[in-house]
Write an enzyme that holds these catalytic residues in place. Sequence first.
Site, PDB file in Angstrom:
ATOM      1  N   CYS A   1       0.769  -1.211   0.005  1.00  0.00           N
ATOM      2  CA  CYS A   1      -0.093  -0.157   0.017  1.00  0.00           C
ATOM      3  C   CYS A   1       0.893   1.269   0.085  1.00  0.00           C
ATOM      4  O   CYS A   1       0.279   2.405   0.047  1.00  0.00           O
ATOM      5  CB  CYS A   1      -1.161   0.008   1.129  1.00  0.00           C
ATOM      6  SG  CYS A   1      -0.205   0.179   2.874  1.00  0.00           S
TER       7      CYS A   1
ATOM      8  N   CYS B   1      -2.846  -0.035   9.637  1.00  0.00           N
ATOM      9  CA  CYS B   1      -2.018   1.124  10.205  1.00  0.00           C
ATOM     10  C   CYS B   1      -1.618   0.980  11.599  1.00  0.00           C
ATOM     11  O   CYS B   1      -0.694   1.495  11.924  1.00  0.00           O
ATOM     12  CB  CYS B   1      -3.006   2.258   9.782  1.00  0.00           C
ATOM     13  SG  CYS B   1      -3.386   2.571   8.036  1.00  0.00           S
TER      14      CYS B   1
END
Length: 146
Positions: A34, A103
């Site tokens: 990502c 995250c």
Amino acid sequence: MMYSQKVLDHFTNPRNVGELPDANGVGEVGNAKCGDIMRMYLKIEGNVITGVSFKTFGCGAAIATSSMATEMIKGKTVEEALQLSNKAVMEALDGLPPVKVHCSVLAEQAVRAALADYYTRQGIDPEPIVGKIQEVDHGDSCSACG
């Protein structure tokens, strides 16, 4: 995708942003899929984290989790910082959408990577203390980070 007020606050007003020139522990982790990259800077004196900052390239959730992680370990001992978990970061932010959980894992790993660097600079093998720093996999949801 709904974010909590705490996530939005830490994204729009991140705490402890930037380089820490006198850091004695610096760790960087990222996710090749990502593109999120977190760099954590620690200043440790007498086993206490007296300074902490970060630089993150990524989505709003990546910035928010980095910011919250720095707030959670500032002023703590190294041992307390090693207890930081991605779950604790998510709880402190009042949750994250499922596609953004990675995250919080990156934030935990960035702290661990900085602590590993600190131990390495002290001539101590960090792996038995910090564990192995691994690339974070968040499945097939890469488009969620864009």
